[in-house]
Design an enzyme around this catalytic site. Structure first.
Site, PDB file in Angstrom:
ATOM      1  N   SER A  22       0.266  -3.046  -2.676  1.00  0.00           N
ATOM      2  CA  SER A  22       0.472  -2.767  -1.264  1.00  0.00           C
ATOM      3  C   SER A  22      -0.804  -2.604  -0.453  1.00  0.00           C
ATOM      4  CB  SER A  22       1.371  -1.546  -1.087  1.00  0.00           C
ATOM      5  OG  SER A  22       1.958  -1.671   0.162  1.00  0.00           O
ATOM      6  N   SER A  63     -12.499  -8.878   8.294  1.00  0.00           N
ATOM      7  CA  SER A  63     -12.344  -8.304   6.964  1.00  0.00           C
ATOM      8  C   SER A  63     -13.431  -8.881   6.060  1.00  0.00           C
ATOM      9  CB  SER A  63     -10.955  -8.627   6.426  1.00  0.00           C
ATOM     10  OG  SER A  63     -11.035  -9.358   5.249  1.00  0.00           O
ATOM     11  N   ALA A 108      -1.344  -8.100  -5.368  1.00  0.00           N
ATOM     12  CA  ALA A 108      -1.121  -7.666  -6.748  1.00  0.00           C
ATOM     13  C   ALA A 108       0.061  -6.716  -6.847  1.00  0.00           C
ATOM     14  CB  ALA A 108      -2.378  -6.982  -7.275  1.00  0.00           C
ATOM     15  N   GLY A 109       0.794  -6.544  -5.761  1.00  0.00           N
ATOM     16  CA  GLY A 109       1.915  -5.604  -5.790  1.00  0.00           C
ATOM     17  C   GLY A 109       1.451  -4.166  -5.625  1.00  0.00           C
ATOM     18  N   GLU A 152       5.183  -2.945  10.417  1.00  0.00           N
ATOM     19  CA  GLU A 152       5.482  -3.997   9.431  1.00  0.00           C
ATOM     20  C   GLU A 152       6.848  -4.643   9.712  1.00  0.00           C
ATOM     21  OE1 GLU A 152       3.746  -3.692   5.803  1.00  0.00           O
ATOM     22  OE2 GLU A 152       4.919  -5.305   4.906  1.00  0.00           O
ATOM     23  N   HIS A 165      13.514  -1.113  -4.902  1.00  0.00           N
ATOM     24  CA  HIS A 165      14.404  -1.549  -3.820  1.00  0.00           C
ATOM     25  C   HIS A 165      15.452  -0.485  -3.473  1.00  0.00           C
ATOM     26  CE1 HIS A 165      13.115  -5.812  -3.226  1.00  0.00           C
ATOM     27  NE2 HIS A 165      12.511  -5.535  -4.364  1.00  0.00           N
ATOM     28  N   ASP A 216       5.876   2.095   0.682  1.00  0.00           N
ATOM     29  CA  ASP A 216       4.437   1.794   0.607  1.00  0.00           C
ATOM     30  C   ASP A 216       3.649   2.677   1.573  1.00  0.00           C
ATOM     31  OD1 ASP A 216       5.561  -0.179  -0.905  1.00  0.00           O
ATOM     32  OD2 ASP A 216       5.111  -1.806   0.487  1.00  0.00           O
TER      33      ASP A 216
HETATM   34  C1  GLA Z   1       7.959  -3.598  -1.367  1.00  0.00           C
HETATM   35  C2  GLA Z   1       8.399  -2.979  -0.039  1.00  0.00           C
HETATM   36  C3  GLA Z   1       8.892  -1.549  -0.243  1.00  0.00           C
HETATM   37  C4  GLA Z   1       9.953  -1.490  -1.350  1.00  0.00           C
HETATM   38  C5  GLA Z   1       9.500  -2.237  -2.593  1.00  0.00           C
HETATM   39  C6  GLA Z   1      10.586  -2.375  -3.626  1.00  0.00           C
HETATM   40  O1  GLA Z   1       6.853  -2.926  -1.876  1.00  0.00           O
HETATM   41  O2  GLA Z   1       7.328  -2.996   0.873  1.00  0.00           O
HETATM   42  O3  GLA Z   1       9.375  -1.024   0.964  1.00  0.00           O
HETATM   43  O4  GLA Z   1      11.175  -1.987  -0.868  1.00  0.00           O
HETATM   44  O5  GLA Z   1       9.026  -3.551  -2.289  1.00  0.00           O
HETATM   45  O6  GLA Z   1      10.984  -1.144  -4.095  1.00  0.00           O
END
Ligand code: GLA
Length: 383
Positions: free
Chosen positions: A122, A62, A119-120, A156, A29, A168
């Site tokens: 991106s 997709s 899953a984080g 986005e 963040h 990301d």
């Molecule tokens: C997500 C957001 C990013 C970043 C992270 C936290 O992945 O898309 O822009 O803020 O959270 O670091």
């Protein structure tokens, strides 16, 4: 699914682009607070195959759904429910068009992916960049990488409605094998930093996610802005939250404990990124590992974007042989933890972590484990 793909296209696709998922290595963040971040593109990709149409329609599909999103190029609207994934490519089309790129004919894009969703890692930025690469190649437009990043982020922010920073999109665009991507978000500068050889990434996807993950992300963003505004009352020269001093945060935000904790996390995390760069340059991987754990602890205690599942995974990883460091990766409120390991860490060790985690949280879903390498940034594969 190949049948679905084949029957989806009205004519043979003429080009294929792809973009990787990413790991947030450290810098949680910090991006939308004008700070620094280190990330790595991973060798899991979203691919986009594109065919031109004779008419003015956009059709998207997709491999994860049997539904086709079909609309007129001149009436692009945000989609909802099961079709909301299409907002990433539609957002990219919209910002490209608004930036002056002309699209005379409609098109069809089929997306495939070996990148787990939610899953984080991106997958959303990967869809955006894969679309952007395909559409720019189709239009015969070559944009600087930094422009691609900012346009995908704008898609986005403005079309999807998520107030994310540039992490990301930047990592998905600028990634390189055996390199980390270093982003200075205030200067909008991107650089490659060598990954020391012999280190590996393991992703432990908790398979759990807060139902309000998007609104919690937006709330943290607002809290950071509110903390900055409160500090600027006395220190107008601070343009970004990362400019603030920890001591002043302590005193000026004493009466607003939540804002104080958010600001402390961001400022310390930004400094950890800078320290991590030094430790990487010096080959001091013990220090890198300490910084990764410190980042996780700060997410847990100060930014409050961790979850019991992510804390459980990181606690199971702490101190295990071959594990250098671990932390939650990405926005938080669910998703995945990542571990940086030596080559001594193998599948059996990963399974032992999962077993230990499940002993402690028997009702939790079984985490999905993926061993990833660094990957290649976005680009066109075939024309
Ligand atoms: C997500 C957001 C990013 C970043 C992270 C936290 O992945 O898309 O822009 O803020 O959270 O670091």
């Amino acid at each position: 699914m190949t049948d679905l793909r084949d029957s989806f296209f009205s004519s043979a696709p003429t080009l294929k682009a792809r973009a990787p998922g990413r790991i947030e290595f450290i810098g949680n963040h910090t991006d939308y607070n004008g700070g620094e971040v280190l990330g790595a593109a991973i060798d899991r990709y979203v691919t986009a195959e594109l065919a031109l149409r004779e008419d003015q329609r956009i059709r998207l599909m997709s491999s994860l759904s049997e539904r086709v999103v079909d609309l007129s190029m001149d009436a692009v609207e945000p989609q909802s429910g099961e079709d909301s994934w299409a907002n990433y490519p539609l957002g990219v089309f919209t910002v490209l068009r608004n930036s002056g790129i002309e699209f005379e004919r409609g098109f069809e894009i089929y997306f495939d992916s070996d990148l787990p969703l939610g899953a984080g890692l991106s997958s959303s930025a990967a869809i955006e960049l894969a679309t952007l690469e395909a559409l720019c190649a189709q239009a015969g437009v070559e944009l600087e990488r930094s422009q691609r990043v900012l346009l995908a982020q704008k898609a986005e922010n403005d079309f999807v409605g998520v107030p994310c920073g540039m992490l990301d999109q930047a990592v998905s665009c600028f990634g390189n094998p055996d390199q980390l991507v270093h982003i200075d978000c205030a200067q909008v500068r991107f650089a490659s930093v060598p990954m020391p050889s012999g280190y590996h990434f393991w992703i432990f996807n908790s398979q759990e996610k807060h139902s309000l993950v998007d609104s919690l992300y937006a709330e943290r963003n607002r809290e950071c802005k509110a903390a900055l505004a409160a500090l600027q009352g006395e220190y107008p020269q601070w343009k970004q939250l990362v400019d603030a001093s920890p001591e002043v945060i302590e005193t000026l935000l004493a009466d607003q404990p939540a804002l104080r904790r958010r600001a402390q996390h961001v400022v310390n995390e930004h400094r950890r990124v800078q320290e991590c760069l030094k430790a990487l340059a010096a080959g001091d991987m013990d220090r890198v590992g300490e910084l990764l754990y410190a980042s996780h602890d700060s997410s847990r205690d100060l930014f409050e974007n961790s979850t019991p599942a992510l804390d459980g995974l990181v606690d199971s990883l702490r101190g295990q042989p071959g594990v250098c460091g671990a932390r939650l990766t990405g926005g938080g409120f669910g998703g995945a933890a990542m571990a940086l390991t030596t080559a001594a860490f193998k599948n059996d060790h990963a399974q032992a972590i999962v077993d230990q985690y499940r002993n402690n949280r028997p009702a939790a879903p079984e985490p999905a484990v993926i061993h990833v390498q660094t990957g290649e940034g976005s680009g066109v594969l075939l024309r």
